[in-house]
Motif scaffolding. Structure first.
Motif, PDB file in Angstrom:
ATOM      1  N   GLY A 131     -71.717  -9.243  13.372  1.00 17.69           N
ATOM      2  CA  GLY A 131     -71.189 -10.449  13.514  1.00 17.69           C
ATOM      3  C   GLY A 131     -69.941 -10.800  14.150  1.00 17.69           C
ATOM      4  N   TYR A 132     -69.800 -10.001  14.849  1.00 17.52           N
ATOM      5  CA  TYR A 132     -68.639  -9.967  15.851  1.00 17.52           C
ATOM      6  C   TYR A 132     -68.747 -10.588  17.310  1.00 17.52           C
ATOM      7  CZ  TYR A 132     -65.497  -6.613  13.980  1.00 17.52           C
ATOM      8  OH  TYR A 132     -64.202  -5.849  13.397  1.00 17.52           O
ATOM      9  N   SER A 133     -67.742 -11.405  17.708  1.00 15.82           N
ATOM     10  CA  SER A 133     -68.304 -11.833  18.913  1.00 15.82           C
ATOM     11  C   SER A 133     -67.813 -11.148  20.274  1.00 15.82           C
ATOM     12  CB  SER A 133     -67.330 -13.464  19.017  1.00 15.82           C
ATOM     13  OG  SER A 133     -66.165 -12.748  19.792  1.00 15.82           O
ATOM     14  N   LEU A 134     -68.639 -11.919  21.451  1.00 24.01           N
ATOM     15  CA  LEU A 134     -68.644 -11.080  22.612  1.00 24.01           C
ATOM     16  C   LEU A 134     -67.407 -10.218  22.801  1.00 24.01           C
ATOM     17  CD1 LEU A 134     -69.904  -9.456  24.844  1.00 24.01           C
ATOM     18  CD2 LEU A 134     -69.776 -11.755  26.406  1.00 24.01           C
ATOM     19  N   GLY A 135     -65.880 -10.949  22.585  1.00 23.64           N
ATOM     20  CA  GLY A 135     -64.602 -10.860  23.047  1.00 23.64           C
ATOM     21  C   GLY A 135     -64.004  -9.267  21.725  1.00 23.64           C
ATOM     22  N   MET A 136     -64.602  -9.970  20.494  1.00 26.43           N
ATOM     23  CA  MET A 136     -64.025  -8.896  19.721  1.00 26.43           C
ATOM     24  C   MET A 136     -65.025  -7.288  20.316  1.00 26.43           C
ATOM     25  SD  MET A 136     -64.761 -11.768  16.097  1.00 26.43           S
ATOM     26  CE  MET A 136     -63.640 -10.004  14.969  1.00 26.43           C
ATOM     27  N   ARG A 137     -66.491  -7.850  20.288  1.00 23.92           N
ATOM     28  CA  ARG A 137     -66.760  -6.427  20.892  1.00 23.92           C
ATOM     29  C   ARG A 137     -66.453  -5.976  21.789  1.00 23.92           C
ATOM     30  NH1 ARG A 137     -72.539  -5.523  19.332  1.00 23.92           N
ATOM     31  NH2 ARG A 137     -72.963  -7.277  18.146  1.00 23.92           N
ATOM     32  N   ASN A 160     -66.212  -9.194  31.766  1.00 23.09           N
ATOM     33  CA  ASN A 160     -67.924  -9.793  31.929  1.00 23.09           C
ATOM     34  C   ASN A 160     -67.579 -10.321  30.725  1.00 23.09           C
ATOM     35  OD1 ASN A 160     -70.056 -10.520  32.770  1.00 23.09           O
ATOM     36  ND2 ASN A 160     -71.320  -8.304  31.795  1.00 23.09           N
ATOM     37  N   GLY A 161     -67.929 -11.923  30.500  1.00 24.82           N
ATOM     38  CA  GLY A 161     -68.427 -12.211  29.146  1.00 24.82           C
ATOM     39  C   GLY A 161     -67.607 -12.961  28.646  1.00 24.82           C
ATOM     40  N   ILE A 167     -60.071 -13.363  28.737  1.00 24.57           N
ATOM     41  CA  ILE A 167     -59.379 -13.013  29.433  1.00 24.57           C
ATOM     42  C   ILE A 167     -57.971 -12.968  30.040  1.00 24.57           C
ATOM     43  CG2 ILE A 167     -59.406 -13.430  32.282  1.00 24.57           C
ATOM     44  CD1 ILE A 167     -62.172 -14.201  32.382  1.00 24.57           C
ATOM     45  N   LYS A 168     -57.364 -14.244  29.876  1.00 18.09           N
ATOM     46  CA  LYS A 168     -55.485 -13.577  29.248  1.00 18.09           C
ATOM     47  C   LYS A 168     -55.099 -12.811  28.506  1.00 18.09           C
ATOM     48  CE  LYS A 168     -52.073 -16.695  28.623  1.00 18.09           C
ATOM     49  NZ  LYS A 168     -50.986 -17.517  28.115  1.00 18.09           N
ATOM     50  N   TRP A 169     -55.381 -12.077  27.639  1.00 23.41           N
ATOM     51  CA  TRP A 169     -55.110 -11.372  27.141  1.00 23.41           C
ATOM     52  C   TRP A 169     -55.152 -10.261  27.398  1.00 23.41           C
ATOM     53  CZ3 TRP A 169     -57.846  -7.600  24.630  1.00 23.41           C
ATOM     54  CH2 TRP A 169     -56.946  -6.271  23.825  1.00 23.41           C
ATOM     55  N   ILE A 170     -56.891  -9.660  28.384  1.00 24.81           N
ATOM     56  CA  ILE A 170     -57.295  -8.355  28.724  1.00 24.81           C
ATOM     57  C   ILE A 170     -56.322  -8.390  29.806  1.00 24.81           C
ATOM     58  CG2 ILE A 170     -58.949  -9.026  29.667  1.00 24.81           C
ATOM     59  CD1 ILE A 170     -60.134  -6.529  28.817  1.00 24.81           C
ATOM     60  N   ARG A 171     -55.588  -9.398  30.622  1.00 24.41           N
ATOM     61  CA  ARG A 171     -55.230  -9.165  31.610  1.00 24.41           C
ATOM     62  C   ARG A 171     -53.997  -8.442  31.145  1.00 24.41           C
ATOM     63  NH1 ARG A 171     -56.791 -14.269  34.446  1.00 24.41           N
ATOM     64  NH2 ARG A 171     -59.084 -13.286  35.906  1.00 24.41           N
TER      65      ARG A 171
END
Length: 315
Positions: A131-137, A160-161, A167-171
């Motif tokens: 049930g996770y979104s792509l971002g949570m995965r 990606n995706g 994107i801001k968080w992972i940067r």
């Protein structure tokens, strides 16, 4: 502070039958910096990372962590955290998924809640991954790489995706890891995805090194250029050749290494070519990146049309 170790790729080549996926590639990734490993789809990035992590045997050359191949690391998960393929059992929770790997690696159970908190999904730890979104995965993949609190992170297309917030968080997350002294290698096929988070770039095309060094050096190369297009690109190419103008073919026309559109327009006029587009491009980093990798545009287009698939993934 963590003690990162360099990633060293030296004379690396990998062939799959008659296809050369990586061709005499050499570069170094230094601790305390985020390095972007860049190139178009099919350029050989994933193959290079697979060799680095001992998943594919090199045809020639070496890929090591501080001089040691991955298979010789005494505690791999505590040295290198890697995320290439995000494979999760949809029926498992994030907590149970991470517990399996922590137990197998002999890591303290406390590392599981710690990394879930670190990547910001602790409140969803007991929700099934299906049930996770792509971002949570993507965040769960990062949690896995951090289980052993490693000094080296190797991430394949982690942005990606993702949505803008992700994107801001992972940067910011990648920069924090590097500032903590870790070695961070991040692959992407788009410079625009990673340019706000990387310190250095390694750019490859068709398995060969095109450019490596600080991102600031690439910024200096971002000189103004001209976009020109025509219904008859063959004649336009001939006219540009006749005028001695350098260019690469992009999606929206020719990117001409000439800041003055007037000179490009004159070349087309002399060649009797009708233009459908002519304007100055205030070149940014993405255009510089594209001009570097598009030197072999036609060959790359052929590769993308018929990708080589090995063990379920493109080279």
């Amino acid at each position: 502070m963590k003690s990162g170790i360099p990633i060293e790729i030296s004379g690396l080549s990998k062939q799959f039958g008659h296809v050369t996926a990586v061709d005499d590639l050499s570069f170094t990734v230094e601790p305390g910096r985020v390095t972007g490993f860049l190139g178009p789809n099919g350029a050989g990035k994933t193959t290079t990372l697979r060799v680095l992590l001992g998943l594919v045997r090199a045809t020639a050359g070496t890929a090591t962590f501080g001089g040691a191949p991955y298979r010789d690391l005494p505690k791999p998960l505590e040295t290198v955290g890697a995320a290439l393929d995000a494979n999760f059992h949809p029926g498992r929770t994030a907590r149970s998924h991470l517990k399996v790997y922590a137990t197998a690696a002999g890591l303290p159970p406390a590392r599981v809640p710690a990394v879930l908190e670190q990547v910001g999904i602790a409140e969803f730890a007991d929700r099934r991954v299906g049930g996770y979104s792509l971002g949570m995965r993507q965040r769960l993949s990062l949690a896995y790489t951090l289980l052993g609190d490693p000094g080296v992170l190797v991430l394949d297309e982690p942005i990606n995706g993702l949505d803008p917030e992700g994107i801001k968080w992972i940067r910011g997350f990648l920069q924090h890891l590097a500032q903590d002294g870790r070695t961070v290698l991040v692959s992407s096929h788009l410079l625009s995805e990673v340019q706000q988070s990387v310190d250095d770039v390694v750019i490859i095309s068709r398995g060969r090194l095109v450019r490596s060094g600080p991102l600031s050096n690439l910024e200096l190369d971002a000189s103004p250029r001209t976009i020109a297009d025509s219904p008859d690109r063959l004649r336009l190419a001939a006219a540009l050749d006749q005028a001695g103008l350098e260019y690469t073919e992009g999606r929206n026309g020719f990117i001409v290494v000439e800041p003055d559109p007037g000179r490009v327009g004159h070349a087309a006029f002399v060649g009797g070519v009708e233009l459908s587009a002519l304007h100055r491009l205030r070149s940014g980093l993405e255009e510089s990146f594209l001009s570097l990798v598009n030197g072999e545009t036609n060959a790359l287009a052929d590769d993308e049309a018929t990708p080589v698939v090995v063990d379920g993934g493109e080279v």
